[in-house]
Design an enzyme around this catalytic site. Structure first.
Site, mmCIF file in Angstrom:
data_model
loop_
_atom_site.group_PDB
_atom_site.id
_atom_site.type_symbol
_atom_site.label_atom_id
_atom_site.label_comp_id
_atom_site.label_asym_id
_atom_site.label_seq_id
_atom_site.Cartn_x
_atom_site.Cartn_y
_atom_site.Cartn_z
ATOM 1 N N LYS A 268 -10.793 1.148 5.550
ATOM 2 C CA LYS A 268 -10.116 1.556 4.310
ATOM 3 C C LYS A 268 -11.144 1.501 3.177
ATOM 4 O O LYS A 268 -11.726 0.457 2.915
ATOM 5 C CB LYS A 268 -8.944 0.611 4.007
ATOM 6 C CG LYS A 268 -8.332 0.804 2.608
ATOM 7 C CD LYS A 268 -7.139 -0.120 2.342
ATOM 8 C CE LYS A 268 -6.677 -0.044 0.879
ATOM 9 N NZ LYS A 268 -5.547 -0.941 0.571
ATOM 10 N N ASP A 273 -8.214 0.347 -6.641
ATOM 11 C CA ASP A 273 -6.770 0.492 -6.427
ATOM 12 C C ASP A 273 -6.006 0.016 -7.658
ATOM 13 O O ASP A 273 -5.751 -1.166 -7.830
ATOM 14 C CB ASP A 273 -6.361 -0.327 -5.182
ATOM 15 C CG ASP A 273 -4.872 -0.186 -4.873
ATOM 16 O OD1 ASP A 273 -4.213 0.694 -5.475
ATOM 17 O OD2 ASP A 273 -4.376 -0.952 -4.018
ATOM 18 N N LYS A 280 -0.274 -1.608 -10.709
ATOM 19 C CA LYS A 280 -0.390 -3.056 -10.565
ATOM 20 C C LYS A 280 -0.383 -3.722 -11.939
ATOM 21 O O LYS A 280 -0.808 -3.116 -12.914
ATOM 22 C CB LYS A 280 -1.721 -3.395 -9.863
ATOM 23 C CG LYS A 280 -1.773 -3.024 -8.399
ATOM 24 C CD LYS A 280 -3.065 -3.490 -7.769
ATOM 25 C CE LYS A 280 -3.116 -3.147 -6.286
ATOM 26 N NZ LYS A 280 -2.078 -3.826 -5.489
ATOM 27 N N ASP A 291 -11.218 -3.207 -2.803
ATOM 28 C CA ASP A 291 -10.297 -2.564 -1.871
ATOM 29 C C ASP A 291 -11.013 -1.609 -0.901
ATOM 30 O O ASP A 291 -10.366 -0.938 -0.098
ATOM 31 C CB ASP A 291 -9.190 -1.835 -2.654
ATOM 32 C CG ASP A 291 -7.859 -1.838 -1.934
ATOM 33 O OD1 ASP A 291 -7.685 -2.640 -0.993
ATOM 34 O OD2 ASP A 291 -6.985 -1.016 -2.292
ATOM 35 N N ASP A 350 1.443 2.307 -4.537
ATOM 36 C CA ASP A 350 0.506 1.210 -4.323
ATOM 37 C C ASP A 350 0.332 0.886 -2.837
ATOM 38 O O ASP A 350 -0.567 0.132 -2.467
ATOM 39 C CB ASP A 350 0.989 -0.035 -5.103
ATOM 40 C CG ASP A 350 -0.103 -1.081 -5.290
ATOM 41 O OD1 ASP A 350 -1.278 -0.756 -4.998
ATOM 42 O OD2 ASP A 350 0.212 -2.198 -5.721
ATOM 43 N N GLU A 352 -1.082 2.576 -0.641
ATOM 44 C CA GLU A 352 -1.931 3.749 -0.428
ATOM 45 C C GLU A 352 -2.866 3.599 0.764
ATOM 46 O O GLU A 352 -3.304 4.598 1.328
ATOM 47 C CB GLU A 352 -2.751 4.041 -1.701
ATOM 48 C CG GLU A 352 -4.059 3.251 -1.850
ATOM 49 C CD GLU A 352 -3.868 1.740 -1.961
ATOM 50 O OE1 GLU A 352 -2.759 1.319 -2.316
ATOM 51 O OE2 GLU A 352 -4.811 0.989 -1.675
ATOM 52 N N ARG A 354 -2.379 2.564 3.821
ATOM 53 C CA ARG A 354 -1.829 3.140 5.057
ATOM 54 C C ARG A 354 -1.826 4.667 5.008
ATOM 55 O O ARG A 354 -1.874 5.332 6.040
ATOM 56 C CB ARG A 354 -0.433 2.564 5.317
ATOM 57 C CG ARG A 354 0.569 2.870 4.241
ATOM 58 C CD ARG A 354 1.784 1.946 4.287
ATOM 59 N NE ARG A 354 1.515 0.650 3.671
ATOM 60 C CZ ARG A 354 2.392 -0.355 3.634
ATOM 61 N NH1 ARG A 354 3.587 -0.221 4.178
ATOM 62 N NH2 ARG A 354 2.069 -1.494 3.062
HETATM 63 N N1 BES Z 1 -5.011 -3.240 -1.760
HETATM 64 C C1 BES Z 1 -3.663 -3.690 -1.802
HETATM 65 C C2 BES Z 1 -3.445 -4.990 -1.015
HETATM 66 C C3 BES Z 1 -3.988 -6.238 -1.648
HETATM 67 C C4 BES Z 1 -3.394 -6.775 -2.765
HETATM 68 C C5 BES Z 1 -5.047 -6.884 -1.073
HETATM 69 C C6 BES Z 1 -3.912 -7.952 -3.312
HETATM 70 C C7 BES Z 1 -5.536 -8.053 -1.606
HETATM 71 C C8 BES Z 1 -4.967 -8.585 -2.748
HETATM 72 C C9 BES Z 1 -2.741 -2.651 -1.210
HETATM 73 O O1 BES Z 1 -3.103 -1.344 -1.452
HETATM 74 C C10 BES Z 1 -1.410 -2.853 -1.840
HETATM 75 O O2 BES Z 1 -1.316 -2.673 -3.030
HETATM 76 N N2 BES Z 1 -0.417 -3.215 -1.045
HETATM 77 C C11 BES Z 1 0.875 -3.466 -1.554
HETATM 78 C C12 BES Z 1 1.864 -2.929 -0.563
HETATM 79 C C13 BES Z 1 3.278 -2.921 -1.063
HETATM 80 C C14 BES Z 1 3.436 -1.946 -2.217
HETATM 81 C C15 BES Z 1 4.182 -2.561 0.071
HETATM 82 C C16 BES Z 1 1.035 -4.976 -1.725
HETATM 83 O O3 BES Z 1 0.519 -5.741 -0.909
HETATM 84 O O4 BES Z 1 1.637 -5.382 -2.716
HETATM 85 ZN ZN ZN Z 2 -5.066 -1.002 -1.729
HETATM 86 MN MN MN Z 3 -2.381 -0.637 -3.295
#
Ligand code: BES
Ligand code: ZN
Ligand code: MN
Length: 498
Positions: A268, A273, A280, A291, A350, A352, A354
């Protein structure tokens, strides 16, 4: 920095510094005992005087010890001898390296690899010594205007082995360690670079630079027009809100005959992000420059593999984009068609990672892989579930997951498996598309894995969620270079024995 392997007695070493281990209850390691005898018992005197106890973390420098040629002895606390583990070994190696840096020592001789460690041979100890030393001494200065002076940094570390016959395999292990450490450092460098410098285009350039240096590497970079032609609607939906075009990067290493089915790594590579329209919150958002650490680990692993000349066929794929809320950005509720033909309702922009991964995972079918491993900072939920010690592992193949868990244990870069049961799949149900891109609050790491699993049916696949392991926050903020050690250990285990 140079590493050497030698066999010689500590009391004969004419060097700036000799490093030896001390266990709890004043127990001297074999090398410490010899030094103690040669210099009239000063080490036992110091220990019985209580100046140092031998706890892990304890460290004491003796200056100009009598009757022997070395200028200094560093005593390194190793904790209880009975409980001396892989982890403690790596820690004391790191501690001794940091002490050398603090003292500005240019060359040193370490007897720590001679310490007995259960179930670990000398090759393992030397490889780990190199990796832990480079890890401990890593600094990132590319974006500082004044660089620290390299005049007083460690130039040579001699790693001592007790038996002469260990030096040939020892040298090979040191070379492996150097290659792995270089891969891990590259992953850290890329991770630490800010989002304004490390863009999808920059990652593509870096992959190109690697391919230029190593003749067994080939690179190709796909732009958005080509992705459009392949129908990668999910990947493209992520870069729509950004001025930076997405890139799909392929870096192929051929160390085995063409006929060998490749192992494919998919990283990835979200270079920043923001969350997109589902934005966020501001606190710690800067950390979303990390990210792309999955992508960085793919580049680092390919580099290590090329430097080690492993006899395997490896394909590294990087799905890279910037997730921004520009005026053309994807909106919650938008529906896109993936390369597989399946449609996705994007309920949260967010989620994204996947979306870029699913198209990359369909794309890699063309390599007829023997195994596919994707690496992604995919879910905050993984940090809630597992914290910052292991990476999350989900897989559709038991042999592959077991092999990866073992590689994690042996490299000290551990993973922990979560279930990928069918029961979780319906959390992704959508009223409007084949699936939604989020699965609700519960089991967020697993439902993200479930989403990916729908695109990986044609091969053995594992997913590493490195959200909790790819970087440190706080005062020590910075990329860890994980899971390069795990991945390269896995690849070494796959290579036919030479
Ligand atoms: N890159 C983030 C995951 C992340 C967040 C990694 C904080 C490390 C620290 C990912 O893209 C994301 O935002 N995932 C969301 C998914 C949710 C919207 C289902 C998350 O984890 O909040
Ligand atoms: Zn992300
Ligand atoms: Mn995200």
């Amino acid at each position: 920095m140079k590493f050497k392997v030698k066999t010689a007695a500590p009391e004969t070493q004419d060097t700036a510094c000799v490093i030896v281990g001390i266990f709890l209850s004043n127990r001297l390691s074999a090398a410490a005992k010899r030094l103690d005898q040669a210099c009239g018992g000063i080490i036992s005197d110091i220990l019985s005087g209580g100046d140092m106890g031998g706890e892990t973390g304890d460290i004491l420098t003796l200056y100009k010890p009598p009757n022997i040629p070395c200028q200094r002895i560093i005593l390194v606390g190793c904790g209880s001898q009975r409980k001396f583990t892989d982890l403690t070994y790596r820690k004391i190696i790191g501690n001794s390296a940091k002490q050398l840096r603090k003292l500005g020592i240019k060359e040193a001789v370490s007897y720590l690899p001679e310490l007995p460690l259960k179930d670990r041979d000398i090759a393992w100890k030397l490889r780990q010594a190199v990796i832990s030393t480079v890890d401990a001494l890593y600094t990132f200065e590319q974006t500082k205007s004044k660089k620290k002076s390299p005049r007083k940094s460690l130039e040579q570390l001699v790693l001592m082995v007790a038996r002469k016959q260990d030096s040939a395999p020892g040298k090979q292990a040191v070379n492996e360690g150097v290659a792995i450490a270089a891969g891990q450092s590259l992953a850290k460098d890329l991770g630490n670079l800010p989002g304004n410098l490390c863009t999808p285009g920059y990652l593509a350039e870096q992959a190109g630079a690697l391919a230029k240096k190593h003749h067994k590497l080939r690179v190709s970079v796909m732009d958005e027009d080509e992705m459009q032609k392949l129908g990668m609607g999910a990947l493209l939906s992520v870069s729509r809100g950004s001025a930076q075009p997405a890139k799909l990067i392929t870096l192929e290493y051929k160390g085995a005959p063409k006929t060998a089915k490749p192992i494919v790594l998919v990283g990835k590579g979200i270079t920043f992000d923001t969350g997109g329209i589902s934005m966020k919150p501001a606190p710690a958002m800067d950390e979303m420059k990390f990210d792309m650490c999955g992508a960085a680990s793919v580049l680092g692993t390919v580099l290590a593999c090329a430097r080690m000349k492993l006899p395997i066929h490896l394909v590294g794929i990087i799905a890279s984009a910037e997730n921004m809320p520009g005026s053309r950005a994807t909106k919650p509720g938008d529906i896109v068609t993936t390369m597989s033909g399946k449609t996705v309702e994007i309920l949260n922009t967010d989620a994204e990672g996947r979306l870029v991964l699913c198209d990359a995972l369909t794309y890699v079918e063309r390599f007829k892989p023997s195994a596919v491993i994707d690496i992604a900072t995919l879910t905050g939920a993984c940090i809630i579930a597992l914290g910052h010690h292991p990476s999350g592992l989900l897989s559709n193949d038991e042999t592959l997951s077991k092999t990866l868990l073992t590689a994690g244990k042996n490299s000290g870069d551990q993973a922990w498996q979560l279930p990928l049961w069918d029961e979780y799949q319906n959390q992704l149900d959508s009223n409007f598309a084949d699936m939604a891109n989020i699965g609700g609050r519960s089991a967020g790491t697993i439902t993200a894995g479930c989403f990916l699993s729908r695109f990986t049916k044609k091969y053995d696949w594992a997913h590493l969620d490195i959200a909790g392991t790819a970087w440190h926050s706080g005062k020590q903020k910075g990329a860890t270079g994980r899971p390069v050690p795990l991945l390269i250990q896995y690849l070494m285990d796959q290579a036919p024995r030479s």
